[in-house]
Design a protein around this motif. Structure first.
Motif, PDB file in Angstrom:
ATOM      1  N   ARG A   1       0.821  -1.203   0.000  1.00  0.00           N
ATOM      2  CA  ARG A   1       0.000   0.000   0.000  1.00  0.00           C
ATOM      3  C   ARG A   1       0.863   1.264   0.000  1.00  0.00           C
ATOM      4  NH1 ARG A   1      -3.482   2.888  -2.073  1.00  0.00           N
ATOM      5  NH2 ARG A   1      -4.807   4.190  -0.745  1.00  0.00           N
ATOM      6  N   SER A   2       1.970   1.229   0.714  1.00  0.00           N
ATOM      7  CA  SER A   2       2.862   2.394   0.723  1.00  0.00           C
ATOM      8  C   SER A   2       3.468   2.635  -0.651  1.00  0.00           C
ATOM      9  CB  SER A   2       3.966   2.205   1.763  1.00  0.00           C
ATOM     10  OG  SER A   2       3.489   2.469   3.062  1.00  0.00           O
ATOM     11  N   VAL A   3       3.815   1.571  -1.350  1.00  0.00           N
ATOM     12  CA  VAL A   3       4.347   1.711  -2.714  1.00  0.00           C
ATOM     13  C   VAL A   3       3.298   2.332  -3.629  1.00  0.00           C
ATOM     14  CG1 VAL A   3       5.100   0.419  -4.748  1.00  0.00           C
ATOM     15  CG2 VAL A   3       6.070  -0.116  -2.513  1.00  0.00           C
ATOM     16  N   ASP A   4       2.058   1.874  -3.518  1.00  0.00           N
ATOM     17  CA  ASP A   4       0.983   2.428  -4.349  1.00  0.00           C
ATOM     18  C   ASP A   4       0.800   3.921  -4.094  1.00  0.00           C
ATOM     19  OD1 ASP A   4       0.536  -0.060  -5.430  1.00  0.00           O
ATOM     20  OD2 ASP A   4      -1.189  -0.530  -4.150  1.00  0.00           O
TER      21      ASP A   4
ATOM     22  N   LEU B   1      10.825   3.613  -6.218  1.00  0.00           N
ATOM     23  CA  LEU B   1       9.726   2.691  -6.515  1.00  0.00           C
ATOM     24  C   LEU B   1      10.242   1.338  -6.996  1.00  0.00           C
ATOM     25  CD1 LEU B   1       7.113   5.003  -8.265  1.00  0.00           C
ATOM     26  CD2 LEU B   1       6.838   3.802  -6.101  1.00  0.00           C
ATOM     27  N   LEU B   2      11.224   1.355  -7.893  1.00  0.00           N
ATOM     28  CA  LEU B   2      11.771   0.098  -8.411  1.00  0.00           C
ATOM     29  C   LEU B   2      12.456  -0.707  -7.315  1.00  0.00           C
ATOM     30  CD1 LEU B   2      13.217   1.283 -11.853  1.00  0.00           C
ATOM     31  CD2 LEU B   2      11.196  -0.148 -11.464  1.00  0.00           C
ATOM     32  N   SER B   3      13.154  -0.018  -6.421  1.00  0.00           N
ATOM     33  CA  SER B   3      13.819  -0.714  -5.306  1.00  0.00           C
ATOM     34  C   SER B   3      12.789  -1.402  -4.420  1.00  0.00           C
ATOM     35  CB  SER B   3      14.641   0.280  -4.480  1.00  0.00           C
ATOM     36  OG  SER B   3      15.692   0.824  -5.249  1.00  0.00           O
ATOM     37  N   ALA B   4      11.704  -0.689  -4.103  1.00  0.00           N
ATOM     38  CA  ALA B   4      10.653  -1.269  -3.270  1.00  0.00           C
ATOM     39  C   ALA B   4       9.955  -2.425  -3.989  1.00  0.00           C
ATOM     40  CB  ALA B   4       9.651  -0.191  -2.881  1.00  0.00           C
TER      41      ALA B   4
END
Length: 270
Positions: free
Chosen positions: A219-222, A243-246
Motif C-alpha cells: 500500500r505504501s508503494v501504491d 519505486l523500483l527498489s521497493a
C-alpha cells in the motif's frame, strides 16, 4: 563472514542517553541532536559501529522493526525543529497551539497531510509494517498531540527546545530517506500556507475518525507512486528509483521465499 578492518574508535557519534527498553534485550539510544545531514550520518555510523562491536565479541544485534511478533517493536523516533541560518529557533513563539509558530504549524501540517504518501520512506521494509500495532508505542494514528505517545506526531519541549517527535519510523529506517521525506512534507505545508494542526487529546488509537499508517509495503508503494509531492521533491529519476527498489523487495518476499509462518500454518493443515 567478512569483517571490516577499519577502526571505529575514532568515529564521533555523541550519545546523549542510553537505557534498557521494554523488549527483551532491547536498548534505547538517544543521539545528540545536530543538523539534518550530520544527524543522518551519525545514525548510519552508530548502527555500523554497534554491529561491528557485537561481531567482534561473537554476538549479533538487529535493527529490525519487529524481530518477534509477540514482542514490542523497535522504533526510530525523529525529533525535528526549525532554526534560521543564525541559529535562532523558529518552532515556538508562544502564539499558536502549544505555543508553536505559524511557520512551524504549516510545516507540521505538511507532515500530517503527506505522511501516508511518503510512508515508503518512513517504513521501507516488509517487516516495518509488523510493528504497527495499537497500544505498542508505534505511531500509527496520524494526529498531533502534546506529549501524547498515541499520536504519530508528539510535541515536546518548550521555547528553544520545542520540537515534534515523529513516532512512525522503525529502527530499520534509512535516515537519509526519512529526513528527506520530512523536509519535503514540511516545505509542501509551508508553500501551501497550511494552518497549524489541531491538537488531539486522549488515546488517538481509539479514535476511528483518525487516519492510520498504511498496513503494508504494497500500500505504501501504491501511494508513493501516485504522490505528486514525492515526484516534485525528489525528481522523476529518484522517484522511479525508489519505486523500483521497493518493487524488487516485494517481489523477493512475495514469490522468492517461504516464511516460517507459512510452514506453521500450512505444512500439515492443507
Amino acid at each position: 563472514v567478512q569483517t571490516c578492518d577499519l577502526p571505529i574508535s575514532g568515529v564521533a557519534v555523541a550519545v546523549e542517553a542510553s537505557k534498557p527498553e521494554w523488549g527483551l534485550g532491547q536498548q534505547e539510544i538517544t543521539l545528540d541532536y545536530t543538523e539534518t545531514l550530520a544527524m543522518a550520518d551519525r545514525h548510519a555510523l552508530f548502527k555500523y559501529g554497534v554491529k561491528e562491536l557485537a561481531h567482534r565479541a561473537g554476538l549479533s544485534c538487529t535493527f529490525m522493526a519487529k524481530p518477534a511478533i509477540d514482542e514490542v517493536g523497535s522504533s526510530c523516533h525523529l525529533h525535528v525543529s526549525m532554526w534560521d541560518l543564525d541559529d535562532n529557533p523558529l518552532s515556538w513563539d508562544g502564539t499558536g497551539p502549544a505555543g508553536m509558530s505559524a511557520r512551524f504549524g504549516s510545516f507540521l501540517s505538511g507532515q500530517t497531510a503527506h505522511v501516508l504518501d511518503l510512508g515508503l520512506l518512513f517504513a521501507p521494509t516488509v517487516n516495518s509494517y509488523k510493528r504497527f500495532q495499537p497500544e505498542n508505542f508505534a505511531g500509527t494514528a496520524v494526529a498531533v498531540g502534546v506529549d501524547n505517545r498515541s499520536c504519530a506526531f508528539r510535541l515536546v519541549g518548550h521555547g528553544p527546545s520545542f520540537r515534534v517527535e515523529n513516532r512512525i519510523p522503525g529502527a530499520d529506517v534509512n535516515p537519509y530517506y526519512a529526513y528527506s521525506a520530512t523536509i519535503a512534507a514540511g516545505l509542501a505545508g509551508i508553500d501551501a500556507g497550511l494552518p497549524s494542526p489541531a491538537l488531539h487529546e486522549g488515546n488517538a488509537w481509539q479514535d476511528s475518525s483518525i487516519e492510520t499508517m498504511t498496513k503494508s509495503l504494497h500500500r505504501s508503494v501504491d501511494r508513493f507512486a501516485a504522490a505528486q509531492v514525492a515526484r516534485e521533491a525528489f525528481g522523476d529519476g529518484v522517484h522511479q528509483h525508489l519505486l523500483l527498489s521497493a518493487a524488487e523487495e516485494l517481489k523477493a518476499f512475495d514469490s522468492g521465499c517461504v516464511t516460517d509462518w507459512e510452514l506453521v500454518r500450512y505444512y500439515e493443515r492443507v
